[in-house]
Scaffold this motif. Structure first.
Motif, PDB file in Angstrom:
ATOM      1  N   TRP A 240      -2.537  29.975  -2.615  1.00 28.72           N
ATOM      2  CA  TRP A 240      -3.342  28.815  -3.019  1.00 28.72           C
ATOM      3  C   TRP A 240      -2.952  27.600  -2.179  1.00 28.72           C
ATOM      4  CZ3 TRP A 240      -3.349  23.829  -4.582  1.00 28.72           C
ATOM      5  CH2 TRP A 240      -4.447  23.355  -5.299  1.00 28.72           C
ATOM      6  N   MET A 241      -1.671  27.372  -2.021  1.00 30.25           N
ATOM      7  CA  MET A 241      -1.206  26.216  -1.270  1.00 30.25           C
ATOM      8  C   MET A 241      -1.596  26.305   0.197  1.00 30.25           C
ATOM      9  SD  MET A 241       2.547  25.885  -3.090  1.00 30.25           S
ATOM     10  CE  MET A 241       3.160  24.669  -1.939  1.00 30.25           C
ATOM     11  N   ARG A 242      -1.556  27.506   0.761  1.00 29.19           N
ATOM     12  CA  ARG A 242      -1.933  27.680   2.167  1.00 29.19           C
ATOM     13  C   ARG A 242      -3.411  27.383   2.369  1.00 29.19           C
ATOM     14  NH1 ARG A 242      -4.569  30.840   5.274  1.00 29.19           N
ATOM     15  NH2 ARG A 242      -5.109  32.287   3.585  1.00 29.19           N
ATOM     16  N   ILE A 243      -4.253  27.920   1.484  1.00 31.59           N
ATOM     17  CA  ILE A 243      -5.701  27.683   1.592  1.00 31.59           C
ATOM     18  C   ILE A 243      -6.018  26.210   1.379  1.00 31.59           C
ATOM     19  CG2 ILE A 243      -7.937  28.186   0.526  1.00 31.59           C
ATOM     20  CD1 ILE A 243      -6.849  30.986  -0.130  1.00 31.59           C
ATOM     21  N   PHE A 244      -5.363  25.603   0.411  1.00 32.79           N
ATOM     22  CA  PHE A 244      -5.580  24.186   0.119  1.00 32.79           C
ATOM     23  C   PHE A 244      -5.237  23.327   1.341  1.00 32.79           C
ATOM     24  CE2 PHE A 244      -3.857  20.226  -2.061  1.00 32.79           C
ATOM     25  CZ  PHE A 244      -5.109  19.670  -2.273  1.00 32.79           C
ATOM     26  N   ALA A 245      -4.109  23.597   1.977  1.00 31.15           N
ATOM     27  CA  ALA A 245      -3.703  22.832   3.160  1.00 31.15           C
ATOM     28  C   ALA A 245      -4.702  23.016   4.298  1.00 31.15           C
ATOM     29  CB  ALA A 245      -2.298  23.267   3.603  1.00 31.15           C
ATOM     30  N   ASP A 246      -5.196  24.235   4.468  1.00 34.46           N
ATOM     31  CA  ASP A 246      -6.187  24.497   5.512  1.00 34.46           C
ATOM     32  C   ASP A 246      -7.475  23.710   5.258  1.00 34.46           C
ATOM     33  OD1 ASP A 246      -4.452  26.201   6.776  1.00 34.46           O
ATOM     34  OD2 ASP A 246      -5.367  28.048   6.009  1.00 34.46           O
ATOM     35  N   LYS A 247      -7.890  23.651   3.995  1.00 37.89           N
ATOM     36  CA  LYS A 247      -9.138  22.941   3.680  1.00 37.89           C
ATOM     37  C   LYS A 247      -8.979  21.431   3.829  1.00 37.89           C
ATOM     38  CE  LYS A 247     -11.363  26.414   0.799  1.00 37.89           C
ATOM     39  NZ  LYS A 247     -12.241  26.680  -0.348  1.00 37.89           N
ATOM     40  N   LEU A 248      -7.786  20.944   3.561  1.00 34.68           N
ATOM     41  CA  LEU A 248      -7.549  19.513   3.790  1.00 34.68           C
ATOM     42  C   LEU A 248      -7.714  19.177   5.264  1.00 34.68           C
ATOM     43  CD1 LEU A 248      -4.430  18.729   1.534  1.00 34.68           C
ATOM     44  CD2 LEU A 248      -6.852  18.324   1.038  1.00 34.68           C
ATOM     45  N   ALA A 249      -7.214  20.039   6.125  1.00 29.63           N
ATOM     46  CA  ALA A 249      -7.311  19.803   7.563  1.00 29.63           C
ATOM     47  C   ALA A 249      -8.747  19.954   8.052  1.00 29.63           C
ATOM     48  CB  ALA A 249      -6.400  20.783   8.307  1.00 29.63           C
ATOM     49  N   LEU A 264      -2.231  20.337 -10.775  1.00 29.44           N
ATOM     50  CA  LEU A 264      -1.696  19.085 -10.241  1.00 29.44           C
ATOM     51  C   LEU A 264      -0.359  19.270  -9.524  1.00 29.44           C
ATOM     52  CD1 LEU A 264      -2.451  16.193 -12.743  1.00 29.44           C
ATOM     53  CD2 LEU A 264      -3.478  16.668 -10.533  1.00 29.44           C
ATOM     54  N   SER A 265       0.512  20.091 -10.070  1.00 33.89           N
ATOM     55  CA  SER A 265       1.832  20.254  -9.444  1.00 33.89           C
ATOM     56  C   SER A 265       1.701  20.841  -8.044  1.00 33.89           C
ATOM     57  CB  SER A 265       2.720  21.146 -10.305  1.00 33.89           C
ATOM     58  OG  SER A 265       2.143  22.434 -10.472  1.00 33.89           O
ATOM     59  N   LEU A 266       0.749  21.780  -7.857  1.00 33.63           N
ATOM     60  CA  LEU A 266       0.537  22.368  -6.535  1.00 33.63           C
ATOM     61  C   LEU A 266      -0.068  21.351  -5.571  1.00 33.63           C
ATOM     62  CD1 LEU A 266      -0.838  25.913  -7.479  1.00 33.63           C
ATOM     63  CD2 LEU A 266       1.503  25.246  -6.905  1.00 33.63           C
ATOM     64  N   VAL A 267      -0.976  20.513  -6.082  1.00 34.83           N
ATOM     65  CA  VAL A 267      -1.581  19.468  -5.253  1.00 34.83           C
ATOM     66  C   VAL A 267      -0.497  18.540  -4.713  1.00 34.83           C
ATOM     67  CG1 VAL A 267      -3.057  17.412  -5.286  1.00 34.83           C
ATOM     68  CG2 VAL A 267      -3.832  19.525  -6.383  1.00 34.83           C
TER      69      VAL A 267
END
Length: 345
Positions: A240-249, A264-267
């Protein structure tokens, strides 16, 4: 349980050391006192089980049974595997309201193993559920088990969004208005590229939040890429964290609409790894439903959990007094707290 003693204005005034006139003004919403005093009076009246003449008339018109020589016994059903803090808040709120009326609320917890081995009918029979005067069904129940519970011949109150064809009453906070309030506030602060965060597949209410987000965005002429959002199940926290970081970029959102508090904690963890801060780099609105905020002064729609609990009890008692009238679905609307996690851009 004996019937509660009669509580009067003088009972409350003596308890608080205030005049009966001041107590009366507070209960009627009249000006002439601080909001702190008014809140103390209202809280004390509720705890003592005080009912105004207007409330007595309303209860009588609706044929709502309140106090009896023999109290009613209700059951709150919850999943032992559900980590939802909101379930505990609802249960405690319903219990307090039932105690105000002199009735009993018990909690009946099940496990995933139990419901696989027994049908809901057999499970209910095993635990004496058919001797209850009514049952409360909160969010987080497995769909199949919930459907079987809805078929039991007992007064039922869903403290959740009901299935479209369910023959049951329901009371729940209005997540549609909560999401609309959030998107409108984002728009007023200059944000146009907003990412939605929250698995929409787990509960009916979660999908309603997502639908409301899309509708509110469209009202402002905003149509973000569907692939931008974190709205479906991802296997592990690391993934989840990897995909989230990719989408932010890739999509460069200016703000997050967090539909589930559990994300929220993962965000925050990903933002920390990227050297980003809230609200300096990303703004944040989340549907906060717990008393202790994860971040100081979070911008959020306030979900009226306490009011929902109280209303659910009132409507359960109303259903008992009105067994043949059509089912009702009630949505409780809360306010929006602007907080300090949305930056003007």
């Amino acid at each position: 349980m004996p019937r509660k003693k009669t509580v009067t204005l003088h009972t409350i005034s003596e308890r608080l050391g205030l005049s009966a006139h001041t107590v009366s003004k507070a209960l009627r919403g009249l000006p002439g006192m601080s909001e702190e005093t008014r809140k103390i009076v209202l809280d004390t009246a509720r705890k003592l089980g005080y009912i105004t003449k207007q409330q007595q008339i309303s209860l009588a018109v609706d044929r709502i049974p309140v106090f009896h020589t023999k109290p009613f016994r209700f059951v709150f059903i919850q999943d032992s595997d559900s980590p939802m803090m909101i379930t505990q808040q609802l249960r405690n709120g319903i219990r307090e309201r039932m105690e105000d009326f002199g009735h009993l609320l018990e909690t009946l917890t099940f496990s995933g193993t139990a419901i696989k081995e027994l049908s809901a009918f057999a499970w209910a029979e095993k635990h004496g559920l058919f001797y209850a005067d009514g049952i409360f069904l909160p969010p987080g129940l497995p769909f199949a088990f919930e459907q079987q519970l809805l078929e039991l011949r007992l007064p039922k109150m869903m403290v959740n969004f009901p299935p479209p064809d369910a023959k049951v009453d329901s009371v729940i906070w209005d997540v549609t208005s909560a999401i609309y309030q959030s998107v409108h506030y984002y728009y007023s602060m200059g944000h146009r590229n907003i990412m939605y965060i929250g698995n929409i597949d787990q509960q009916r209410g979660f999908k309603q939040r997502w639908n409301a987000f899309n509708e509110a965005m469209q009202e402002h002429g905003l149509k973000p890429d569907p692939d931008m959002h974190m709205n479906h199940y991802v296997g592990s926290k690391e993934e989840w964290m990897r995909i989230f970081a990719d989408k932010l970029a890739t999509y460069k959102p200016t703000g997050f609409m967090c539909g589930l508090i559990g994300n929220l904690s993962l965000v925050f963890k990903v933002c920390g790894q990227l050297g980003k801060k809230i609200p300096d780099d990303y703004s944040l609105i989340a549907l906060e439903t717990i008393k202790k905020e994860i971040i100081t002064d979070l911008s959020r729609p306030v979900l009226p959990v306490k009011e929902t609990s109280e209303r659910a009890v009132d409507r359960m008692l109303w259903r008992i007094g009105n067994p043949s009238v059509p089912y009702e679905h009630i949505r409780i609307q809360g306010e929006f707290h602007k907080g300090k996690t949305v930056r003007f851009i």
